[in-house]
Design an enzyme around this catalytic site. Structure first.
Site, PDB file in Angstrom:
ATOM      1  N   GLU A  25       0.826  -1.202   0.000  1.00 30.81           N
ATOM      2  CA  GLU A  25       0.000   0.000   0.000  1.00 30.81           C
ATOM      3  C   GLU A  25       0.862   1.254   0.000  1.00 30.81           C
ATOM      4  OE1 GLU A  25      -4.003  -1.354   2.494  1.00 30.81           O
ATOM      5  OE2 GLU A  25      -2.612   0.089   3.364  1.00 30.81           O
ATOM      6  N   CYS A  26       0.663   2.132  -0.944  1.00 32.95           N
ATOM      7  CA  CYS A  26       1.261   3.463  -0.964  1.00 32.95           C
ATOM      8  C   CYS A  26       2.774   3.386  -0.743  1.00 32.95           C
ATOM      9  CB  CYS A  26       0.562   4.360   0.056  1.00 32.95           C
ATOM     10  SG  CYS A  26       0.795   6.130  -0.240  1.00 32.95           S
TER      11      CYS A  26
END
EC number: 6.3.5.11
Length: 436
Positions: free
Chosen positions: A323-324
């Site tokens: 994620e990210c």
């Protein structure tokens, strides 16, 4: 701590303001620490998606800080968490997001849904009697139930008295003097608590500087929530070990996400890429959460065991959810804000480039075979890649196309931050549960 507080509920306020930058986090931290030092059991929540403020507020209160958001978390889960907090705590503080009425749903919507009165933080550094107009406007525009005002950045006792007299029928619950050492910030918000030298002393100083009307606080009604029972979670991850990167570069973790993985039977094994630790050898899946990899490029670029380990996990076909910041660290390279390029793990073709302008912000949902998985995005970088996205998230504000979701072998990667309890079956499938 009174028997009444124990048996009947907790006093609760939603700490809100007219805008960002008014000092909501400082006030919430000061109030939490002050109440804890008086023997109160305090539970703090954060309104809306956020990772960094809750870390600080956890240090101030001594308890995990969960998210309350009518859309991402859902009304029922919010009510359950408030119900549990009201049963075990004496005080509940909910820090708002942006301005009181900003966003949809807003902090004001949360206040009205659960009957939590608003404690308005007003930066009075450049005003005096006008504070009354601001407070009454915040109360009446919605309207919302106003518990009172806590004036921030007050210059003197005389200044505080002028503010108090302007409020008319709204009590001044307290005031906080101007701080010589405010909480430091960077592009995603406050700096991480571990980076602040003498944080405990700073929190104590904030609490010491908070002038607080104990009688006005005790006059607040007790919050008692009736909530539906928690739903049983199927043990779809029983017997599986999920390796989770956790350090200053990978620290954006919702407590509720970790709780859900454990409720589904997973064993969580933490490791630190910044310490050049490889993925644990017994891992069945890997979770690379967001954080600040762009601040640690040199360390990550030189962490051979970490890079070799994540490549080996990918080659073995272990599910990897990035994620990210986690996605940034498995791209080919990151170019930092100074323009220097740093090689990363290279599982996702493409280059991540930092920029001064915000590149993504807002609530989004990721479509999965198990239904939508809710979450959000917030980043100051862009990914330049020739890889074709598997799909895109959906922006809740417009219904338009959101963040790209990539699937490269066993790697699932996106700028999207998921709130796992919004769809446990989808989360179990991401981490390799075939029955999901």
């Amino acid at each position: 701590m009174s028997d009444e507080s124990r048996d009947s509920g907790a006093r609760a306020v939603l700490v809100a303001a007219m805008a960002s930058g008014q000092g909501k986090t400082s006030v919430t931290a000061a109030l939490a620490r002050k109440l804890v030092r008086r023997g109160q059991r305090v539970r703090v929540f954060k309104c809306g998606p956020d990772f960094i403020d809750p870390m600080l507020l956890e240090r101030a209160s001594g308890a995990p800080v969960h998210t309350l958001d009518l859309w991402m978390v859902g009304v029922d889960e919010c009510r359950r968490r408030l119900h549990d907090a009201a049963r075990e705590a004496d005080a509940i503080l909910v820090e708002g997001v942006m301005g009181l009425y900003d966003g949809s749903p807003s902090a004001a919507d949360l206040s009205r849904e659960f009957g939590i009165p608003v404690l308005a933080v007003i930066d009075a550094s450049a005003m005096a009697q006008t504070a009354g107009a601001v407070a009454r406007g915040l109360r009446d525009y919605g309207p919302v139930d106003m518990a009172g005002v806590l004036a921030n950045r007050i210059a003197s006792e005389g200044h505080a008295k002028m503010v108090a007299s302007s409020l008319r029928d709204i009590p001044l619950l307290g005031w906080l003097a101007r701080q010589d050492t405010p909480l430091p910030e960077r592009h995603l918000g406050l700096v991480l608590p571990g980076e602040v030298d003498g944080l405990e002393a700073l929190l104590d100083k904030l609490a010491d500087g908070l002038h607080f009307d104990e009688d006005a606080w005790q006059a607040l009604p007790l919050l008692s929530q009736s909530a539906p029972a928690w739903e049983d979670v199927p043990p779809l991850l029983a017997g599986r070990t999920i390796a989770i990167a956790r350090d200053a570069a990978f620290c954006f973790l919702y407590p509720a996400n970790l709780d859900l993985l454990q409720k589904m039977g997973a064993h969580l094994a933490y490791f630190s890429p910044l310490k050049d630790e490889a993925v644990p050898p017994d891992a069945d899946a890997v979770f690379l959460p967001g954080g600040y990899p762009e601040l640690h490029c040199a360390t990550l670029a030189g962490a051979a065991h970490w890079q070799d380990g994540i490549r080996a996990a990918h080659a073995k076909g272990l599910p990897i959810v990035a994620e990210c910041g986690g996605m940034m660290a498995v791209a080919d390279a990151i170019t930092d804000k100074e323009g220097q390029r740093w090689p990363m793990a290279g599982l996702l073709p493409g280059e991540v480039k930092m920029q001064a302008r915000l590149a993504g912000l807002g609530a989004q949902a990721m479509q999965t075979p198990q239904g939508p998985l809710r979450g959000h995005t917030f980043h100051y970088s862009r990914l330049e890649t020739g890889a074709t996205p598997l799909s895109h998230t959906v922006k809740t504000s417009t219904g338009g196309e959101g963040e790209a979701v990539f699937r490269i072998g066993s790697l699932s990667a996106s700028y999207f931050h998921a709130y796992f309890p919004s769809n446990p079956l989808a989360v179990a499938a991401l981490f390799g549960a075939s029955a999901a």
